[in-house]
Scaffold this motif. Structure first.
Motif, PDB file in Angstrom:
ATOM      1  N   GLU A 180       4.200 -10.201  13.687  1.00 43.67           N
ATOM      2  CA  GLU A 180       4.127  -9.745  12.297  1.00 43.67           C
ATOM      3  C   GLU A 180       3.172  -8.570  12.129  1.00 43.67           C
ATOM      4  OE1 GLU A 180       3.674 -13.066   9.621  1.00 43.67           O
ATOM      5  OE2 GLU A 180       5.843 -13.321   9.733  1.00 43.67           O
ATOM      6  N   LEU A 181       2.190  -8.463  13.042  1.00 44.32           N
ATOM      7  CA  LEU A 181       1.316  -7.288  12.977  1.00 44.32           C
ATOM      8  C   LEU A 181       2.117  -6.023  13.226  1.00 44.32           C
ATOM      9  CD1 LEU A 181      -2.038  -8.088  14.771  1.00 44.32           C
ATOM     10  CD2 LEU A 181      -1.633  -7.488  12.403  1.00 44.32           C
ATOM     11  N   GLU A 183       5.348  -5.768  12.768  1.00 46.07           N
ATOM     12  CA  GLU A 183       6.291  -5.601  11.658  1.00 46.07           C
ATOM     13  C   GLU A 183       5.605  -4.967  10.463  1.00 46.07           C
ATOM     14  OE1 GLU A 183       9.256  -9.303  12.755  1.00 46.07           O
ATOM     15  OE2 GLU A 183       7.750  -9.596  11.191  1.00 46.07           O
ATOM     16  N   ALA A 184       4.363  -5.407  10.217  1.00 45.29           N
ATOM     17  CA  ALA A 184       3.618  -4.843   9.095  1.00 45.29           C
ATOM     18  C   ALA A 184       3.411  -3.349   9.298  1.00 45.29           C
ATOM     19  CB  ALA A 184       2.267  -5.550   8.954  1.00 45.29           C
ATOM     20  N   ALA A 185       3.090  -2.973  10.529  1.00 46.96           N
ATOM     21  CA  ALA A 185       2.860  -1.550  10.801  1.00 46.96           C
ATOM     22  C   ALA A 185       4.148  -0.746  10.659  1.00 46.96           C
ATOM     23  CB  ALA A 185       2.272  -1.382  12.197  1.00 46.96           C
ATOM     24  N   LEU A 186       5.260  -1.365  11.073  1.00 48.39           N
ATOM     25  CA  LEU A 186       6.549  -0.681  10.909  1.00 48.39           C
ATOM     26  C   LEU A 186       6.784  -0.372   9.434  1.00 48.39           C
ATOM     27  CD1 LEU A 186       9.211  -2.495  13.116  1.00 48.39           C
ATOM     28  CD2 LEU A 186       8.451  -0.141  13.288  1.00 48.39           C
ATOM     29  N   LEU A 187       6.527  -1.379   8.578  1.00 47.95           N
ATOM     30  CA  LEU A 187       6.773  -1.188   7.154  1.00 47.95           C
ATOM     31  C   LEU A 187       5.729  -0.265   6.532  1.00 47.95           C
ATOM     32  CD1 LEU A 187       7.844  -4.772   6.089  1.00 47.95           C
ATOM     33  CD2 LEU A 187       9.272  -2.802   6.545  1.00 47.95           C
ATOM     34  N   ASP A 188       4.575  -0.151   7.175  1.00 47.06           N
ATOM     35  CA  ASP A 188       3.571   0.782   6.673  1.00 47.06           C
ATOM     36  C   ASP A 188       3.966   2.223   6.926  1.00 47.06           C
ATOM     37  OD1 ASP A 188       1.950  -1.081   5.632  1.00 47.06           O
ATOM     38  OD2 ASP A 188       0.384  -0.978   7.150  1.00 47.06           O
ATOM     39  N   GLY A 189       5.044   2.418   7.680  1.00 47.48           N
ATOM     40  CA  GLY A 189       5.537   3.769   7.881  1.00 47.48           C
ATOM     41  C   GLY A 189       5.259   4.344   9.253  1.00 47.48           C
ATOM     42  N   TYR A 190       4.973   3.471  10.227  1.00 49.05           N
ATOM     43  CA  TYR A 190       4.737   3.964  11.579  1.00 49.05           C
ATOM     44  C   TYR A 190       5.999   3.770  12.416  1.00 49.05           C
ATOM     45  CZ  TYR A 190      -0.178   3.973  10.261  1.00 49.05           C
ATOM     46  OH  TYR A 190      -1.360   4.223   9.632  1.00 49.05           O
ATOM     47  N   SER A 191       6.240   4.710  13.315  1.00 48.94           N
ATOM     48  CA  SER A 191       7.386   4.576  14.207  1.00 48.94           C
ATOM     49  C   SER A 191       7.059   3.514  15.255  1.00 48.94           C
ATOM     50  CB  SER A 191       7.669   5.903  14.891  1.00 48.94           C
ATOM     51  OG  SER A 191       6.585   6.241  15.731  1.00 48.94           O
ATOM     52  N   ARG A 192       8.099   3.035  15.941  1.00 46.03           N
ATOM     53  CA  ARG A 192       7.868   1.966  16.910  1.00 46.03           C
ATOM     54  C   ARG A 192       6.866   2.394  17.984  1.00 46.03           C
ATOM     55  NH1 ARG A 192      11.270  -2.448  16.148  1.00 46.03           N
ATOM     56  NH2 ARG A 192      12.977  -1.960  14.745  1.00 46.03           N
ATOM     57  N   VAL A 199      -1.438  -0.069  17.159  1.00 47.65           N
ATOM     58  CA  VAL A 199      -1.731  -1.458  16.791  1.00 47.65           C
ATOM     59  C   VAL A 199      -1.788  -2.365  18.012  1.00 47.65           C
ATOM     60  CG1 VAL A 199      -0.935  -3.442  15.470  1.00 47.65           C
ATOM     61  CG2 VAL A 199      -0.672  -1.141  14.547  1.00 47.65           C
TER      62      VAL A 199
ATOM     63  N   THR B  73      11.173   1.074   8.994  1.00 50.77           N
ATOM     64  CA  THR B  73      10.244   2.113   8.542  1.00 50.77           C
ATOM     65  C   THR B  73      10.836   2.954   7.421  1.00 50.77           C
ATOM     66  OG1 THR B  73       9.631   2.229  10.864  1.00 50.77           O
ATOM     67  CG2 THR B  73       8.697   3.880   9.411  1.00 50.77           C
ATOM     68  N   PHE B  81       3.091 -10.291   4.159  1.00 50.14           N
ATOM     69  CA  PHE B  81       3.469 -11.379   5.048  1.00 50.14           C
ATOM     70  C   PHE B  81       2.696 -12.650   4.710  1.00 50.14           C
ATOM     71  CE2 PHE B  81       4.655  -7.592   7.209  1.00 50.14           C
ATOM     72  CZ  PHE B  81       5.768  -7.924   7.940  1.00 50.14           C
ATOM     73  N   TYR B  87      -4.575  -5.929  10.234  1.00 53.93           N
ATOM     74  CA  TYR B  87      -4.948  -5.394  11.548  1.00 53.93           C
ATOM     75  C   TYR B  87      -6.378  -5.824  11.856  1.00 53.93           C
ATOM     76  CZ  TYR B  87      -1.083  -2.475  10.049  1.00 53.93           C
ATOM     77  OH  TYR B  87       0.116  -2.047   9.566  1.00 53.93           O
ATOM     78  N   SER B 102      -0.070   6.741   7.447  1.00 47.85           N
ATOM     79  CA  SER B 102       1.057   6.763   8.372  1.00 47.85           C
ATOM     80  C   SER B 102       1.789   8.092   8.244  1.00 47.85           C
ATOM     81  CB  SER B 102       2.004   5.613   8.058  1.00 47.85           C
ATOM     82  OG  SER B 102       2.690   5.875   6.856  1.00 47.85           O
ATOM     83  N   PHE B 105       3.984   8.396   4.939  1.00 48.12           N
ATOM     84  CA  PHE B 105       3.464   8.448   3.566  1.00 48.12           C
ATOM     85  C   PHE B 105       2.122   9.152   3.509  1.00 48.12           C
ATOM     86  CE2 PHE B 105       5.694   4.389   4.219  1.00 48.12           C
ATOM     87  CZ  PHE B 105       6.795   4.619   3.417  1.00 48.12           C
TER      88      PHE B 105
END
Lengths: 288, 370
Positions: A180-181, A183-192, A199, B73, B81, B87, B102, B105
């Motif tokens: 989930e860490l 996943e959270a970063a993905l949704l924060d706008g970071y690429s894989r 992270v 993304t 969650f 983090y 990021s 944004f």
């Protein structure tokens, strides 16, 4: 995680003084027992030729052996060269294993596909077979490919030792890492890729440090591969120490001096990253 | 901001079915609650919306565009969650600022600072900005997780049990805060919870989910007043609605209900079932009234005789469970009114036929009353 050396909490059971003394005596005995070989080899490395076959620790120490091994007495020695060769091949092997092994371990932990377990098992199985089993064909192949007695060849063959270690240990680190860490970063706008670098990597750094050290020690201590696949050019210290056993004069004291110095790099490294090592080996501490 | 829709989502993990044909629609700016017990598929649904779980079948539509192939993304959704997923290597400030730093944004540092401080102020964590998140209480972590969602503009917010780990007092105040925030922002929100009070108080519409299926979706009034089946009926209200099994009969003034042991007889509103059919009826405890002594039965009510089974004093109100034959009916009465009552006393219950819910038999028996 309980840090070592933490003062005992109130829950610690009080022992009777007799039991405490007995326990301490037992520990001291065990301590002496386990350190004896090291004390012995250090002592041997300081003995003059006439003392080298004795076992007692009472003698007049001399640093002549070290001088001889390092070639400081003018006799000429390749020890330093072999030492550097060891360093090059071991560090090189670990770096190659990390560069390939970290992404591989991450993929193996995160991506389950048909046969992924078989693939991992195959990788591990490199460690099942004794190295002697493959050494003759390897020697033939190496001669034909021109890899015999080269640093590149050594780094390559040491992957058999370090790669499974790196991939298997790091895979369990990545598997324990909370998805989930990421996943959270993905949704924060970071690429894989950035998620992995920003992270995941910082949090598994203790694990990487620990596994690097282990892999380095295994690579450094490996004997059979440099013994059969190198001669004068890319030979490592583990093999070169043998030279003092051959010929008409057996010099155990010189072997000991060489061995003591050869034991230094892993020791120094371990001291440097001890902090990481403890954290790394008791992983599972990444909690959100 | 955008509308969000899922159509026919299916997802299996090995042999367990997580989602079994989940469909619902959330209009632009709407606050949609997904309510269900644990293991119902709430989180899976949310993660499928976010693109973190790939459905075996079905479609995710965001703002009218089929979005199954859009990377998480790039879906423009922000998610909170249940595990917080903060983090651990960053402090509170770093966590809140993460979305704004990021590549997608990115804002100038001064704007990041302003936004982070504004959100932290709203959530009451502005005193903790330099604290590492590993040294926060659960309630504080939850706020940080929520703050990381609110700090950036999103097409929709996905909130997974954002209040679940707070203690009762903070939960109530956070619920009120959330209501204000969501009203002010007007952002489309999908909110997952197992707490019916949260759902009723926050949602514009509620979807009740169980075993990977949406049983009913509607406004809080609809799911409360007209639950489509017995499960939905029992999902709301405390004490829960008691269900009594029995059969339908005909009486002089319309259909009536007789419990299996014959002890409970009730007049019913017109139902969509034939006499003789097995049904179950339920009445919300707050729709019942306790009749003490020989008060007259008011017009439109009917009385049922029983005995006090259990008395639970809960502050001002008292929860009285009344045994009518084998049936146990809960009723909430003012404490003063039941002061003299003890277990096994004879009492009678007043019931209005219009508040009786009639369902077919079974755990998810369908509603047969209008």
């Amino acid at each position: 995680m309980t840090a070592p050396g933490r003062p005992p909490g109130p829950e610690t059971r009080r022992r009777s003084p007799v039991a405490a003394v007995a326990a301490n005596i037992a520990l001291v005995v065990y301590f002496a027992f386990s350190l004896l070989p090291i004390a012995f080899i250090i002592a041997l490395s300081l003995k003059a030729d006439r003392d080298q076959t004795t076992t007692y620790l009472w003698f007049s120490p001399t640093f002549d052996n070290y001088r001889t091994v390092l070639g400081l007495d003018g006799g000429g020695s390749s020890y330093v060269r072999f030492f550097l060769a060891s360093l090059t091949t071991s560090v090189g092997a670990v770096l190659v294993s990390l560069v390939i092994g970290i992404p591989a371990a991450y993929a193996a932990a995160r991506w389950r596909f048909k046969g992924s377990d078989n693939l991992m098992f195959t990788l591990l199985s490199f460690r099942f077979a004794p190295e002697l089993l493959v050494i003759i064909p390897l020697a033939v192949i190496y001669r034909q490919l021109g890899l015999y007695d080269t640093a590149v060849g050594m780094i390559w063959v040491l992957q058999l030792v370090t790669m499974p270690l790196v991939v298997w240990i790091l895979r369990s680190f990545f598997a324990d890492f909370p998805v989930e860490l990421e996943e959270a970063a993905l949704l924060d706008g970071y690429s894989r890729r950035r998620v992995f670098v920003k992270v995941v990597l910082p949090l598994v750094r203790p694990g990487i440090a620990a596994v690097s050290l282990l892999a380095f020690i295994f690579a450094w201590n490996n004997f059979i591969f440099p013994f059969t696949l190198t001669s004068s050019n890319a030979q490592t210290v583990t093999v070169s120490s043998l030279a003092y056993l051959g010929g008409n004069l057996v010099r155990f004291n010189l072997v000991a001096a060489g061995a003591v110095m050869a034991a230094l790099p892993p020791l120094v490294l371990a001291l440097f990253i001890q902090r990481y090592l403890v954290r790394g080996l008791s992983f599972g501490a990444v909690k959100g | 901001m955008a509308s969000v829709e899922v159509r026919g989502l299916r997802k299996r993990y090995g042999r367990t079915t997580a989602l079994d044909d989940v469909s619902f629609e959330v209009a632009d700016g709407e606050f949609f609650c997904l309510l269900g017990p644990s293991g119902a598929g709430k989180t899976t649904t949310l993660k499928t919306l976010a693109g973190l779980v790939e459905p075996d079948a079905g479609e995710v539509v965001i703002d009218g565009l089929p979005s199954n192939d859009v990377e998480p993304t790039h879906r423009g959704l922000a998610m909170c969650f249940e595990s917080y997923a903060l983090y651990p290597q960053l402090d509170v400030y770093g966590n809140l600022a993460s979305p704004l730093r990021s590549p997608l944004f990115r804002l100038p540092a001064s704007e990041v600072d302003a936004k982070v401080r504004a959100v932290a102020g709203t959530l009451g964590i502005d005193g903790l900005l330099e604290r590492p998140v590993t040294r926060l209480s659960n309630g504080q972590r939850q706020r940080v997780a929520l703050g990381r969602v609110l700090v950036r503009p999103a097409r929709a917010y996905l909130l997974d049990e954002p209040l679940a780990h707070l203690d009762a007092k903070i939960r109530a105040s956070m619920r009120a805060e959330l209501k204000t925030i969501s009203r002010d922002l007007g952002t489309t929100t999908v909110y997952v919870t197992h707490d019916y009070v949260e759902a009723l108080s926050l949602a514009d519409r509620i979807g009740v989910i169980r075993d990977g299926r949406i049983l009913q979706a509607g406004t809080p009034e609809e799911v409360w007043a007209r639950p489509v089946d017995a499960f939905v009926a029992r999902a709301f209200g405390k004490p829960r609605m008691t269900l009594v099994g029995g059969g339908l009969t005909d009486s002089a003034d319309g259909p009536a209900f007789v419990s299996d042991d014959g002890a409970l007889r009730l007049p019913l509103p017109p139902v969509d079932a034939a006499p003789g059919e097995a049904v179950q009826v339920g009445v919300r405890p707050r729709d019942l009234r306790l009749r003490l002594g020989a008060d007259e039965v008011p017009e439109g009510w009917s009385a049922v005789e029983g005995r006090v089974w259990v008395l639970e004093h809960l502050g001002r109100a008292t929860e009285v469970t009344v045994a009518v034959g084998a049936a146990r009916l809960a009723v909430v009465a003012p404490r003063a009114a039941v002061a003299g009552l003890t277990t096994d006393d004879r009492v009678s219950l007043l019931i209005r036929p219009s508040t009786v819910h009639v369902f077919a038999t079974g755990d998810e028996g369908k509603r047969v009353s209008p």
